[in-house]
Design an enzyme around this catalytic site. Structure first.
Site, PDB file in Angstrom:
ATOM      1  N   SER A 147       4.289   9.336  50.749  1.00 42.19           N
ATOM      2  CA  SER A 147       2.436   9.183  49.822  1.00 42.19           C
ATOM      3  C   SER A 147       2.757  10.865  49.401  1.00 42.19           C
ATOM      4  CB  SER A 147       2.013   8.601  50.982  1.00 42.19           C
ATOM      5  OG  SER A 147       0.751   8.273  49.915  1.00 42.19           O
ATOM      6  N   ASP A 172       3.589  -1.104  44.015  1.00 46.05           N
ATOM      7  CA  ASP A 172       1.878  -0.361  44.286  1.00 46.05           C
ATOM      8  C   ASP A 172       1.533   0.110  43.973  1.00 46.05           C
ATOM      9  OD1 ASP A 172       1.573   1.362  45.626  1.00 46.05           O
ATOM     10  OD2 ASP A 172       3.783   2.943  45.895  1.00 46.05           O
ATOM     11  N   HIS A 189       2.629  -0.483  49.257  1.00 42.98           N
ATOM     12  CA  HIS A 189       2.944   0.658  49.300  1.00 42.98           C
ATOM     13  C   HIS A 189       3.141   1.138  51.281  1.00 42.98           C
ATOM     14  CE1 HIS A 189       1.912   5.611  48.753  1.00 42.98           C
ATOM     15  NE2 HIS A 189       0.874   5.387  50.057  1.00 42.98           N
TER      16      HIS A 189
END
EC number: 3.1.1.32
Length: 411
Positions: free
Chosen positions: A220, A346, A375
């Site tokens: 991320s 996502d 995600h």
């Protein structure tokens, strides 16, 4: 590859046997109920296998990198079977932290000083029991970067450490300033674009074991920071290759998606609360430069970044920060092999914002795009307690990088 298919077949057989027993016991009264259940099950299985379970899209213009992945990371060619009862992206995102196991990892924490008077927290997993690499001087090392508010204790980090342990590697988790329990010594935290702390950490890790090959993996926002470092360092980095998971490619598109009412409720509110809680823990030092009361009233990540992050790192506006933080324009500067994994569903990094055409222009870049996974989700199997598709890709890529260094260096 067909484990899930076999699991579904076994489950179907067990369900049919159970329902037949209930019919014999008179619980259904007639064959109508059984027919409805079996019909629904067959219809769902057909829908799942034809629509949900798909092979990922591999985008790699470099022939050498593409063949390297196909040969040494076969998972990129396999059908990804998301967990049948939670294949939707937001569901996968929400469930993973609660359902996946947390492997036990014993870290040794190290605090290192920075040039501005601050300190960084590194969590080392030395893997002293490694039978594959008993010499610590040459033991391959993986540097791991957690997400926006994450630390070395996140389940996805623990699973990557566990996969590395099985292969005999050392891991070092880079924790952003102020998030893992250490005090802030200066009124500065972190952002997606400022690579000074990461540069200091990589230099420190490499200096400690100069003969040990290095790779890095970021998740991320950790992946965004890692790519900014790689694009800046070029070939002047001891890191041989990198993997980036669930990075936000276009920060404007990501924040727009997160500010939709349902996504704000599911994700934005929680992440903003975590950011504010972390900042508030260091209120005493941050309030020397920033209006903490105003920051604590932020209701979204965008508002938090506008009031603190972009100001802290000297951007004229928050739009300037988001423009700089977006990754598409950084791809042209990548000079080592970097593998990206994103799910097209996502909510935090929308599939339509992934710069596929830009990625095709650099032979050092490869994208693996799954249709589902959310995600940092990528759950698979009927009861996804253990490794995920992301974990398997990480393991295969790390092993390929360290066991075929000559091939990596020539790409």
């Amino acid at each position: 590859m067909m484990v899930l298919g076999m699991n579904l077949q076994v489950l179907g057989q067990e369900l049919s046997l159970y329902l037949e027993q209930q019919v014999r016991a008179g619980l259904f009264g007639s064959g109508v109920g059984l027919s409805l259940v079996l019909g629904f099950g067959a219809a769902y299985a057909c829908y799942y296998l034809s629509t949900i379970a798909k092979k990922p899209q591999l985008v790699a213009s470099g022939e050498a990198f593409s063949q390297f992945l196909k040969m040494h990371c076969p998972v990129v060619l396999e059908t990804y079977y998301p967990t049948p009862w939670c294949w939707e992206g937001r569901t996968q995102t929400l469930i993973r932290p609660f359902i996946t196991s947390k492997p036990r990892v014993h870290y040794i924490n190290e605090l290192i000083k920075t040039e501005d008077g601050g300190q960084l927290s590194l969590d080392w997993f030395e893997n002293e029991g490694s039978t594959f690499y008993p010499d610590p001087c040459s033991r391959p090392t993986v540097i791991l970067l957690p997400g926006l508010t994450g630390t070395s204790r996140e389940s996805y980090i623990l699973h990557m450490v566990h996969q590395s342990e099985l292969l005999g590697y050392r891991c070092v988790v880079f924790n952003n300033r102020g998030v893992s329990g250490e005090d802030l010594l200066t009124p500065r935290t972190y952002c997606a674009t400022n690579t000074e702390d990461l540069e200091a950490a990589i230099h420190h890790i490499h200096s400690a074991h100069p003969s040990a090959p290095l790779m890095a993996a970021g998740v991320s926002m950790g992946g965004m920071l890692l790519l900014h470092y790689i694009s800046k360092a070029g070939r002047e980095t001891p890191v041989k290759a990198a993997a980036v998971f669930s990075a936000a490619w276009d920060v404007f598109q990501s924040t727009d998606s997160l500010e939709r009412p349902f996504n704000w409720l599911l994700f934005n509110y929680y992440l903003t609360s975590c950011l504010k809680a972390s900042a508030n823990r260091h209120r005493r030092i941050l309030e020397k430069l920033f209006d903490m009361d105003h920051i604590m009233k932020a209701r979204t990540i965008r508002e938090f970044d506008t009031r603190l992050t972009s100001v802290m790192f000297g951007y004229p506006t928050n739009d300037d920060y988001y423009r700089d933080a977006s990754l598409g324009h950084k791809l042209k500067s990548v000079e080592i092999p970097v593998l990206f994994l994103n799910a097209l569903d996502d909510a935090l990094s929308p599939g339509y914002a992934i710069p596929v055409e830009s990625a095709k222009q650099n032979p050092h870049v490869a994208l693996v795009l799954t249709h589902h996974g959310g995600h940092i989700g990528f759950l698979e199997g009927l009861w996804p307690r253990q490794s995920t598709y992301m974990d398997r890709l990480f393991r295969q890529f790390a092993q390929a990088v360290f066991e075929h260094e000559d091939a990596v260096s020539s790409m």
